[in-house]
Design an enzyme around this catalytic site. Structure first.
Site, PDB file in Angstrom:
ATOM      1  N   MET A 171      22.765  20.790 -66.229  1.00  0.00           N
ATOM      2  CA  MET A 171      22.932  21.468 -67.527  1.00  0.00           C
ATOM      3  C   MET A 171      21.841  21.010 -68.490  1.00  0.00           C
ATOM      4  SD  MET A 171      24.429  23.737 -69.251  1.00  0.00           S
ATOM      5  CE  MET A 171      25.873  24.377 -68.416  1.00  0.00           C
ATOM      6  N   GLY A 172      20.597  21.192 -68.051  1.00  0.00           N
ATOM      7  CA  GLY A 172      19.464  20.971 -68.963  1.00  0.00           C
ATOM      8  C   GLY A 172      19.143  22.284 -69.652  1.00  0.00           C
ATOM      9  N   ARG A 173      17.867  22.460 -69.991  1.00  0.00           N
ATOM     10  CA  ARG A 173      17.479  23.695 -70.702  1.00  0.00           C
ATOM     11  C   ARG A 173      17.774  24.937 -69.874  1.00  0.00           C
ATOM     12  NH1 ARG A 173      13.488  20.127 -71.367  1.00  0.00           N
ATOM     13  NH2 ARG A 173      12.936  19.469 -73.452  1.00  0.00           N
ATOM     14  N   ARG A 248      14.272  22.990 -57.079  1.00  0.00           N
ATOM     15  CA  ARG A 248      13.257  22.595 -56.107  1.00  0.00           C
ATOM     16  C   ARG A 248      13.888  22.744 -54.728  1.00  0.00           C
ATOM     17  NH1 ARG A 248      10.010  23.180 -59.492  1.00  0.00           N
ATOM     18  NH2 ARG A 248       8.470  21.691 -60.302  1.00  0.00           N
ATOM     19  N   GLU A 277       7.419  24.592 -48.682  1.00  0.00           N
ATOM     20  CA  GLU A 277       6.808  25.638 -49.472  1.00  0.00           C
ATOM     21  C   GLU A 277       5.313  25.620 -49.227  1.00  0.00           C
ATOM     22  OE1 GLU A 277       7.257  25.938 -53.880  1.00  0.00           O
ATOM     23  OE2 GLU A 277       9.384  25.983 -53.372  1.00  0.00           O
ATOM     24  N   HIS A 296       8.561  31.057 -55.233  1.00  0.00           N
ATOM     25  CA  HIS A 296       8.444  30.150 -56.382  1.00  0.00           C
ATOM     26  C   HIS A 296       7.827  30.882 -57.578  1.00  0.00           C
ATOM     27  CE1 HIS A 296       8.225  25.599 -57.466  1.00  0.00           C
ATOM     28  NE2 HIS A 296       8.460  26.328 -58.558  1.00  0.00           N
TER      29      HIS A 296
HETATM   30  C1  DGY Z   1       8.234  24.169 -63.053  1.00  0.00           C
HETATM   31  O1  DGY Z   1       7.716  24.332 -64.162  1.00  0.00           O
HETATM   32  O2  DGY Z   1       8.588  23.074 -62.650  1.00  0.00           O
HETATM   33  C2  DGY Z   1       8.405  25.376 -62.233  1.00  0.00           C
HETATM   34  O3  DGY Z   1       8.879  25.127 -60.971  1.00  0.00           O
HETATM   35  C3  DGY Z   1       7.111  26.167 -62.201  1.00  0.00           C
HETATM   36  O4  DGY Z   1       7.495  27.471 -62.146  1.00  0.00           O
END
Ligand code: DGY
Length: 332
Positions: A171-173, A248, A277, A296
């Site tokens: 629950m960050g931004r 991620r 990735e 991504h």
């Molecule tokens: C980030 O800013 O960490 C994102 O994964 C890039 O899109």
């Protein structure tokens, strides 16, 4: 790639006698990079693919500032190769590719790009969620493949977004922005987040996985969150639920997700990030019709990517001038 020097910046192979005080590891628009020229000679890797390791190690030898991407591992070898380095500025909010502790131990400032991408990534999370729940990729593929027959009562029926309980992990931004969208879509939401507080009901991860119809991963990648979602967690979610990952790839144990999809243990997954990735085209994840993978692109709106690049430049300029960086990764 050109080897010529342009207005204080080089593109292409760094000349052997050159002193690049600032190294930029990806080709960014010249007008965005312009402020760097006020602070030092700038060398830009003139390609849209990641800079090879050897070239990076060579390029940073005189660098005071490094503007890097999440594809560049900034580890001891890079730091050792850059004895003059003062500031590392990443064009991303996540800094899991950077050994931040090592940077801080060496007195380096680290910048990143929080805030400017929040809403765009939350939009992507919702696009992925809607797409997988309503089986949009399957439908689109059927149309292209000529499999669209007469309207049929139960062909390609999926779930509903409205009325769902969404489980937000982190629950960050971005998590907060996803929560706002959930309310707009008529969803309930719960969240788990060891350190942040937000709106809605906070649960432990196990309970969240049990009660949520869809789980959206919005957490940073740290030692604690690496491999957070493996087979037991996927089984706890249950066969009617969906997984969305905009965090991620390494937060999910890929082989366990493959196994869970193969055994019908969850209803589907939508992943903007994967481990590895890029995901090879013959990867088992791409064999499931109920697994949607995007490359991504969570923050990849034109204005947001520009804002990220501008903030990365502003961080580097401020850091090199000894001023407060607009977005410095806190020292811990
Ligand atoms: C980030 O800013 O960490 C994102 O994964 C890039 O899109």
């Amino acid at each position: 790639m050109v080897s010529a020097r342009h207005g204080g910046s080089w593109n292409g192979p760094i000349p052997s006698d050159a002193v690049a005080e600032i190294v930029v590891t990806r080709n960014l628009p010249e007008e965005i990079l312009a402020p760097l020229h006020e602070v030092g000679e700038t060398w830009v890797w003139g390609d849209d693919r990641p800079i090879p390791r050897e070239a990076l190690l060579e390029a940073v030898r005189d660098a005071r500032g490094l503007l890097c991407m999440l594809t560049d591992p900034i580890d001891h070898a890079v730091l050792d190769a850059a004895p003059q380095l003062e500031v590392v500025s990443q064009m991303a909010v996540g800094v899991d590719n950077i050994d931040v502790a090592a940077c801080h131990r060496r007195g380096l400032k680290v910048g990143h790009t929080p805030g400017v991408l929040t809403e765009t990534v939350a939009d992507t999370a919702f696009a992925l969620l809607a797409a997988i729940v309503r089986r949009i990729p399957e439908g689109e593929r059927a149309v292209r493949e000529g499999a669209w027959g007469p309207w049929s009562p139960f062909w390609l029926t999926g779930g509903d977004l409205h009325g769902m309980t969404l489980g937000i992990v982190g629950m960050g931004r971005v998590g907060s922005a996803v929560a706002r969208r959930a309310s707009g879509f008529g969803m309930e939401f719960v969240y788990s987040s060891p350190r942040s507080e937000g709106p809605g009901r906070k649960l432990g991860l196990d309970e969240l996985l049990r009660v949520a119809d869809a789980v959206v991963l919005c957490t940073r990648l740290t030692g604690e969150t690496r491999g957070l979602v493996g087979r037991p967690q996927l089984q706890a979610m249950g066969e009617g639920s969906y997984l969305v990952n905009v965090a991620r790839g390494e937060v999910v144990v890929t082989d366990d997700l493959v196994a869970a999809l193969a055994n019908g243990e969850i209803a589907g997954a939508a992943l903007d990030v994967t481990d590895p990735e890029p995901l090879p085209p013959d990867h088992p994840l791409l064999g499931f019709p109920n697994c949607l993978v995007t490359p991504h692109i969570g923050s990849a709106s034109e204005p947001t990517r520009r804002a990220m690049a501008e903030l990365a430049v502003a961080n580097l300029v401020a850091g090199l001038r000894g001023e407060t960086m607009p977005a410095e990764v806190p020292w811990r």
